[in-house]
Enzyme design. Sequence first.
Site, short mmCIF file in Angstrom:
data_model
loop_
_atom_site.label_atom_id
_atom_site.label_comp_id
_atom_site.label_asym_id
_atom_site.label_seq_id
_atom_site.Cartn_x
_atom_site.Cartn_y
_atom_site.Cartn_z
N HIS A 401 0.70 -1.22 0.01
CA HIS A 401 0.15 -0.12 0.04
C HIS A 401 0.81 1.27 0.07
CE1 HIS A 401 -4.22 -1.28 0.45
NE2 HIS A 401 -3.77 -2.41 1.01
N LYS A 592 -8.48 14.40 3.55
CA LYS A 592 -7.86 13.15 3.69
C LYS A 592 -6.73 13.27 4.69
CE LYS A 592 -6.03 14.06 -0.51
NZ LYS A 592 -6.18 12.88 -1.32
N ARG A 593 -6.09 12.29 5.28
CA ARG A 593 -5.15 12.36 6.48
C ARG A 593 -4.24 13.67 6.11
NH1 ARG A 593 -5.61 8.30 10.69
NH2 ARG A 593 -3.63 9.45 11.38
N LYS A 598 0.84 14.70 1.12
CA LYS A 598 -0.28 14.83 0.56
C LYS A 598 -0.35 16.49 0.19
CE LYS A 598 -2.67 10.93 2.50
NZ LYS A 598 -3.21 10.10 1.67
N THR A 700 -8.31 7.01 -3.12
CA THR A 700 -9.54 6.34 -3.25
C THR A 700 -10.70 7.42 -3.30
OG1 THR A 700 -9.66 5.39 -0.93
CG2 THR A 700 -9.57 3.84 -2.98
N LYS A 704 -14.17 8.73 -5.40
CA LYS A 704 -15.38 9.24 -4.77
C LYS A 704 -15.87 10.35 -5.39
CE LYS A 704 -14.28 6.36 -0.95
NZ LYS A 704 -13.18 6.16 0.31
#
Length: 880
Positions: A401, A592-593, A598, A700, A704
């Site tokens: 992952h 998101k986290r 990110k 993911t 969405k």
Amino acid sequence: MPQPKIHFSTSELKLKTDSDSFVNIMAAPLTDQEKRKQISIRGIVGVENVAELKKGFNRHLHFTLVKDRNVATPRDYYFALAHTVRDHLVGRWIRTQQFYYETDPKRVYYLSLEFYMGRTLQNTMINLGLQNACDEAIYQLGLDMEDLEEMEEDAGLGNGGLGRLAACFLDSMATLGLAAYGYGIRYEYGIFNQKIKEGWQVEEADDWLRHGNPWEKARPEFMLPVHFYGRVDESKDGSKWVDTQVVLAMPYDTPIPGYMNNTVNTMRLWSARAPNDFNLKDFNVGDYIQAVLDRNLAENISRVLYPNDNFFEGKELRLKQEYFVVAATLQDIIRRFKTSKRASTGRVSFENFPEKVAIQLNDTHPAMAIPELMRIFVDIEKLHWDTAWSITKRTFAYTNHTVLPEALERWPVELLETLLPRHLQIIYRINQVHLDEIAALFPGDLDRLRRMSLVEEDGGKRINMAHLCIVGSHAVNGVAEIHSNIIKTEVFRDFHELEPKKFQNKTNGITPRRWLLLCNPGLAELIAEAIGEEYVKDLSQLKKLNKLVDDDAFIRDVCKVKQDNKEKFSQYLENEYKVKINPSSMFDVHVKRIHEYKRQLLNCLHVITMYNRIKKNPNAPFVPRTVIIGGKAAPGYHMAKMIIKLITTVGEVVNNDPVVGSKLKVIYLENYRVSLAEKVIPATDLSEQISTAGTEASGTGNMKFMLNGALTIGTMDGANVEMAEEAGMENMFIFGMRVEDVAAMDVEGYDAMAYYKRIPELKLAIDHIKSGYFCPKTPELFKDITNMLFNHDRFKVFADYEAYIKSQEEVSRLYQNPKEWTKMVIKNIAASGKFSSDRTITDYAKEVWGVEPTDLKIPPPNEPREALNIRVTDDSHWGH
């Protein structure tokens, strides 16, 4: 006796008490369109159905909750409904398990330390086709469905993408009729609840089981022992692990319904229990009270989820959790294998174990399953090592992952030696055989041996769990094409050279049941009216929407659904945050986290840049935006917590500046979680997917947003690459360095200062942060952030700043033309079919697990039992 004051907020009806009588304000009669919606993908209403549900509801209120309508609370009403809906699962659940026993298909076991399930009520109603009937029943009872749904706690047994993926996979496996089981831990405390206090993240314990969980069934009759510590005895009969401490694993089963196919699979989560003689035999003779109090030590194993995302923390309790789930699960799998209809006829042979069992490892967290299965085969079942190893490899498959080095699990040998001494021996032997093979193939290549060993020697001996998983599995996959390529060419290059056929790609997906039908009923209905209902189980059919891209009526309808969702979410934001939102502004969402890779910081720099432009020229035209950023930071991740504080501090200034007015708002979305994602995603215009190329394995959330009619601004990273491939580059806002550019920059060296000096707007934004413009009382507050950005930014924020700002200007330009924007939205929705988890699971089933999906419908509980046998003979190929 006076009735209690009950007030449910809803546009359809108000239910309250005036003097002593209930007053029902009934809604107006249904229009034809509303009637049509009632016989839709939300299930048929039916008078008998509604009457039965009302009866069940009142029965549970009375007998299960022991309340009447005078004293019942909204939570009681939620529980009454949950139990009523659960009643409809039970018959199908038992039927499904009987069917598996009769047909003895190959079983798939999905092992994960995380299952981020969210809420269960609405998903269950949808998958059982009960939603409309329940809506009607609850309405007739004078209650409001949405208020009841809001009472349910999220099952927050995950951190983010990895845990939510496991949940989507369970939904798809049931919908595709696979005999599948999810195995994990029943954490007493899930992911912490996030409070924002004075702009800082504060964690609170998530006591999600406080009021009980109506969806689980404890199974104490299947309780199993798990061993820790002890030592290894060697004798002529082989090795024996002795003098261990025992913890019991108590299973709790949760039903997993497939969509409208009467299949109900099982998620089994283990809870740790101390044996009754814990600390009472031998040394603790005198202190009975202390011995009983010490039971907590054993039961702490399943107390709390580790809140790290993409970060390895080598704590003993975490290793205990990992082994605990693995040891209990493998005993269960072997028990089921031995007691199957086929096996019960004679002596059990493990030769065909891989023909009946597939085990998928969700990352390396359950990697101890490999040495544990070897221990069972060799020490207990007395199989020859080579036989056992062949069976083990054919049973396991491993999903990687992440490629971030800090996330890879490397357990210290001393810890394993103490906690799991036999497993360490087995790992050493696996490694020896493995290195012998490599030495034979590459004589004299000592560096290759060092790189490929399961044991790392530099800086204390450690076991590399990813290497263990690769060597012990027959299939290894990444979770998006770009990620799988990076794994093959960089991270695990040596292993790929050795066994190229072992490596695969399985691009992640999301379940369209939760992420469209449940969270966006308006859009789901609109699509069903346009192309029929089949797309719910075959998302590739969304391609049919391409023929409507130029249809003015359809464009208008898509636009209206989005506007309705935005107004509803604006209302939610105003209630929660007391800020006035402009629902016609662009909703620019980054949830998101919180992690440096990110790049929430890049988004923050864009916000500051927009603010500076407004301040410089308040009368220039500006496309209004509401920037919504949300997500949790790991409690020990200092930089991530500083990033949250920076965003909230900037927001404070922007939101209260009269010059800015309603042009720009910045909202920090507190406590982002599954149930909040279901609210914000359908209301989003612009989805931010801006990780440095090569760092986000898949993502993911990106999928969405795409399915729910948002456009994406993003880098060529993770599944964004395939989204652009499906929708066309020209229908996304792709910017910034590609993987090759990042690699080239790593060779040349990244010079942050050069960008700062060259780009005036970047310099101004950074100077504002450095000077304390946003926090004049504590001007030094963000020095850790600016120091990182200039001196050790692994994720090269400044290098993509210019391209990002340009791309954002394009976004604003297009947003001014609602028709062209919506056409692009429709193209994106039409291209999102590939990203259904049904497609992902079909690929795993055929290419990794060796099972076939089926659209066979198990007969419902109201058909006679014999129907099972008829179906079995008619479809004898099922599951083979």
